[in-house]
Design an enzyme around this catalytic site. Structure first.
Site, PDB file in Angstrom:
ATOM      1  N   ASP A   1     121.291 117.995   2.065  1.00 17.12           N
ATOM      2  CA  ASP A   1     121.986 117.647   0.613  1.00 17.12           C
ATOM      3  C   ASP A   1     122.212 116.515  -0.025  1.00 17.12           C
ATOM      4  OD1 ASP A   1     124.085 116.974   2.599  1.00 17.12           O
ATOM      5  OD2 ASP A   1     125.710 117.487   1.074  1.00 17.12           O
ATOM      6  N   GLU A   2     122.405 116.701  -1.416  1.00 16.99           N
ATOM      7  CA  GLU A   2     122.695 115.341  -2.326  1.00 16.99           C
ATOM      8  C   GLU A   2     121.911 113.973  -2.011  1.00 16.99           C
ATOM      9  OE1 GLU A   2     127.638 115.996  -2.508  1.00 16.99           O
ATOM     10  OE2 GLU A   2     126.895 114.563  -0.973  1.00 16.99           O
TER      11      GLU A   2
ATOM     12  N   ARG B   1     132.266 109.199   9.156  1.00 15.05           N
ATOM     13  CA  ARG B   1     133.013 108.412   8.035  1.00 15.05           C
ATOM     14  C   ARG B   1     134.559 108.107   8.977  1.00 15.05           C
ATOM     15  NH1 ARG B   1     130.782 112.580   4.836  1.00 15.05           N
ATOM     16  NH2 ARG B   1     129.525 111.447   3.307  1.00 15.05           N
TER      17      ARG B   1
ATOM     18  N   ASP C   1     125.802 109.294   8.913  1.00 12.56           N
ATOM     19  CA  ASP C   1     126.044 109.623   7.392  1.00 12.56           C
ATOM     20  C   ASP C   1     125.720 107.969   6.751  1.00 12.56           C
ATOM     21  OD1 ASP C   1     126.869 110.298   4.556  1.00 12.56           O
ATOM     22  OD2 ASP C   1     127.331 111.984   5.530  1.00 12.56           O
TER      23      ASP C   1
ATOM     24  N   HIS D   1     121.899 110.739   2.448  1.00 14.70           N
ATOM     25  CA  HIS D   1     123.115 110.295   3.362  1.00 14.70           C
ATOM     26  C   HIS D   1     122.533 109.391   4.570  1.00 14.70           C
ATOM     27  CE1 HIS D   1     126.373 113.153   1.628  1.00 14.70           C
ATOM     28  NE2 HIS D   1     125.138 113.523   0.907  1.00 14.70           N
TER      29      HIS D   1
END
Ligand SMILES: [Zn+2]
Length: 231
Positions: A182-183, A6, A35, A111
């Protein structure tokens, strides 16, 4: 842990952070290198990961916008950067001299929007997309929701990740390789014939079990290379 996907940091800044870790007697640096918003490590076999996947177009309303006050709301700007393998090795050595192990993180199966911008053949829809910017979940972003997950029904996704992890292991001696994990949005997997066939073939009850299948398959690959998965 530092997320350079990011927000990109120079190698010089990372050396300062390593020095601070040593000062505070911490001995692990978790380097979050990939990511949705950017891929940050040179891969010899897959050059588009950095030529495409390391650069995003920021738009008005995103978190990373407005850092340059000369921009007005109609302007976009190119944000990104990456580390060569040589630079990554240099940082590994710099950290080792200070008794610090660098644990690299390569995210999967979610991601992964930046990878799928560079190599859309590994997503479920296989459609081209831009690298998601930091307005991914921002109301000002007019772009449709991007692919963020590898297709779990496509063996090529796994072969690609094994190639990537081989290069990662050649740079990082860490016993642990972080894979995020994750996610994972299951929307695309639910609509994908290949993912649904995988679930049938492997007798998986639902898409959550498909996520576990993905992680376990990568864990076995890392174990055969004498590394441990951490997620
Ligand atoms: Zn799929």
């Amino acid at each position: 842990m530092l997320d350079v996907s990011r927000h990109f940091y120079s190698i010089e800044a990372l050396k300062d952070i390593i020095d601070l870790l040593a000062y505070y007697k911490m001995n692990v640096f978790h380097w979050h290198m990939t990511d949705n918003e950017g891929w940050r490590l040179e891969m010899k076999k897959y050059p588009k990961l950095t030529s495409i996947g390391s650069w995003r177009k920021e738009i008005y309303g995103s978190k990373m916008y407005g850092q340059d006050s000369s921009l007005n709301w109609k302007d976009t700007y190119r944000y990104g950067g990456y580390y060569s393998q040589e630079e990554a090795r240099e940082l590994v050595a710099y950290a080792a001299e200070r008794q610090i192990t660098i644990v690299p993180e390569i995210e999967m199966p979610g991601h992964s929007g930046a990878v799928l911008a560079a190599y859309p053949q590994f997503s479920c829809s296989q459609l081209p997309q831009p690298v998601p910017n930091s307005a991914l979940f921002n109301k000002y972003n007019p772009a449709p929701s991007p692919n963020q997950e590898y297709c779990a029904g496509n063996d090529s996704s796994f072969l690609f990740l094994q190639d990537v992890l081989r290069e990662v292991m050649s740079i990082f001696p860490s016993p642990y390789i972080h894979i995020g994990g994750d996610e994972v949005d299951k929307t695309h997997w639910k609509q994908c014939a290949r993912c649904q066939k995988r679930m049938q073939d492997e007798r998986l009850a639902d898409e959550s079990e498909l996520q576990s299948y993905f992680i376990k398959r990568i864990a076995r690959f890392l174990e055969t290379n004498d590394r441990k998965l951490i997620g």
